[in-house]
Design an enzyme around this catalytic site. Structure first.
Site, PDB file in Angstrom:
ATOM      1  N   ASP A 242      30.494  35.738  66.327  1.00 55.03           N
ATOM      2  CA  ASP A 242      29.974  35.609  64.967  1.00 55.03           C
ATOM      3  C   ASP A 242      30.898  34.699  64.169  1.00 55.03           C
ATOM      4  O   ASP A 242      32.072  35.020  63.949  1.00 55.03           O
ATOM      5  CB  ASP A 242      29.890  36.989  64.315  1.00 55.03           C
TER       6      ASP A 242
ATOM      7  N   ASP B 295      24.339  31.586  63.231  1.00 60.18           N
ATOM      8  CA  ASP B 295      25.791  31.657  63.389  1.00 60.18           C
ATOM      9  C   ASP B 295      26.280  32.795  64.272  1.00 60.18           C
ATOM     10  O   ASP B 295      27.478  33.104  64.269  1.00 60.18           O
ATOM     11  CB  ASP B 295      26.453  31.777  62.011  1.00 60.18           C
ATOM     12  N   GLU B 296      25.402  33.421  65.044  1.00 58.40           N
ATOM     13  CA  GLU B 296      25.864  34.492  65.916  1.00 58.40           C
ATOM     14  C   GLU B 296      25.013  34.589  67.167  1.00 58.40           C
ATOM     15  O   GLU B 296      23.830  34.223  67.169  1.00 58.40           O
ATOM     16  CB  GLU B 296      25.894  35.844  65.183  1.00 58.40           C
TER      17      GLU B 296
END
EC number: 2.7.7.7
Length: 415
Positions: free
Chosen positions: A11, A101-102
């Site tokens: 993350d 984003d993860e």
């Protein structure tokens, strides 16, 4: 279930704000927020003052007078988010991306090449920092749920590995709000019965959880509190529906508010459906009132649709039905549209010109075909000149656009 901790949850830390600080080094170490009227994301320096995503800009400035607002570089968010995921791809093909984003990664099949899961996670973090200049936190565990929690504990810019023998000891002391699926409302309900840690949740009778949260949610959270999570990584995830919503604050439930907002939402949803040639048959609307109570209504059509104005009109009929059934609700705070029961390569069944009252909402009618043709023309103009080059007759409320569509699109799942 695996007996060793091989699932990674990676993350990127305060991603949007970190990208802005990367692009403009003068912002590093300073409290910044992406957005304006609404905080879309906040740096850790801003979070120390209580600034959070989704907060009105005015309140954020009150909490942190020195807060710096930046507009948002959406193309760079996409570029750097994609680059970070490619680093994971270099270590294992078993990667499940869940947002810009993860992502999860299962490294069970590549430890003979790159070392232990901890060594792989360390190498990933080193490469993302060296190649992209961004901090990333990683949790390593035996299950997806625990790996995600571990990455939250690791923040900012850290690594946490949960060995199988220490799972419950690690998990049960943590706040219940870290669990996947426990938002502010659920957390508040659990607090009412004295449940504030995951351990307290695990020791709560299943009947009490079912009464409080409903049977399905209660059973799911109870299982997760004991780290029972059999889910495998899905490397080719595709969304089964497309949706959009607009938080309106407190607006009167009148056509001048509802019609433009629904048209704006329908535009966002239908354009996605057309781009992937995946029309849908089931249209669902959600109306949230001033007291935060919400009503959902849906209809399943004979043929799948992806025309913007057609979707807006059908959604409008559903919303009017909700308001007719709740005549005392005069204020709304949110409207949402979603389309499910998606079809692939759907063959359009043409309608005979029978003069039916709902011809405008039938994709195979002459009027329906004309609407779809207009949509495709708008799609082509936008592809060439940008999304703002052309739109539909009614402009949506500024409140509906307080969060830029580019920001919302980053979070949308692949259809």
């Amino acid at each position: 279930m695996e007996t060793t901790a091989t699932i990674l949850h990676a993350d990127l830390d305060a991603f949007y704000a970190s990208v802005e600080q990367l692009l403009d080094p003068s912002l590093r170490g300073k409290p910044i927020a992406v957005g304006g009227g609404v905080v879309l994301a906040a740096s850790y320096e801003a979070r120390a003052f209580g600034v959070r995503g989704g907060m009105p800009g005015r309140k954020a400035r009150e909490l942190c007078p020195q807060l710096i607002f930046v507009g948002g570089n959406f193309a760079d968010y996409q570029r750097l988010g994609d680059a970070a995921i490619r680093v994971l791809d270099d270590f294992t093909p078993v990667v499940e991306r869940i947002s810009i984003d993860e992502a999860f990664a299962d490294v069970a099949g590549c430890t003979h090449l790159f070392g232990s899961p901890k060594e792989i996670a360390t190498a990933i973090r080193r490469r993302v920092r060296a190649e992209l200049g961004l901090p990333i936190s990683i949790g390593v565990a035996r299950t997806k749920h625990l790996a995600k929690i571990a990455s939250q504990v690791a923040k900012p810019d850290g690594l946490v590995v949960v060995d199988p023998g220490t799972e419950l000891a690690f998990l049960h002391d943590l706040p219940v709000g870290l669990m996947w699926g426990v938002g502010p409302a659920t957390r508040a309900r659990l607090a009412e019965i004295g449940v504030e840690t995951i351990g307290q949740l695990a020791r709560t009778h299943s009947g009490a959880l079912a009464r409080l949260l409903g049977p399905a949610a209660g059973e799911k959270l109870a299982a997760l509190s004991w780290n029972r999570d059999p889910r495998k990584l899905e490397t080719k995830r595709r969304a089964h529906s497309a949706g959009a919503q607009s938080a309106l604050g407190r607006k009167p439930a009148v056509p001048d508010v509802i019609v433009p907002t629904l048209l704006h939402l329908a535009d966002r949803v239908a354009s996605r459906l057309r781009a992937k040639a995946r029309p849908g048959r089931t249209v669902t609307v959600r109306v949230r009132f001033a007291d935060l109570s919400a009503v959902t209504r849906s209809i399943t059509l004979e043929q799948p649709i992806s025309a913007t104005t057609m979707l807006a009109e059908i959604a409008g009929d559903l919303v009017r039905g909700v308001l007719a059934d709740h005549p005392h609700e005069l204020t709304i705070s949110l409207l949402a549209i979603s389309v499910s029961h998606l079809w692939e390569n759907a063959e359009l069944q043409l309608d005979l010109p029978l003069g039916l009252a709902d011809e405008r909402q039938r994709p195979g009618s002459k009027k329906g075909l004309a609407r779809f043709g207009a949509d495709r023309a708008i799609d082509r103009i936008r592809q060439r000149f940008g999304k703002q080059a052309v739109g539909y007759g009614t402009v949506a409320l500024e409140a509906a656009r307080s969060v830029p569509d580019e920001f919302r699109e980053l979070a949308e799942k692949e259809l």
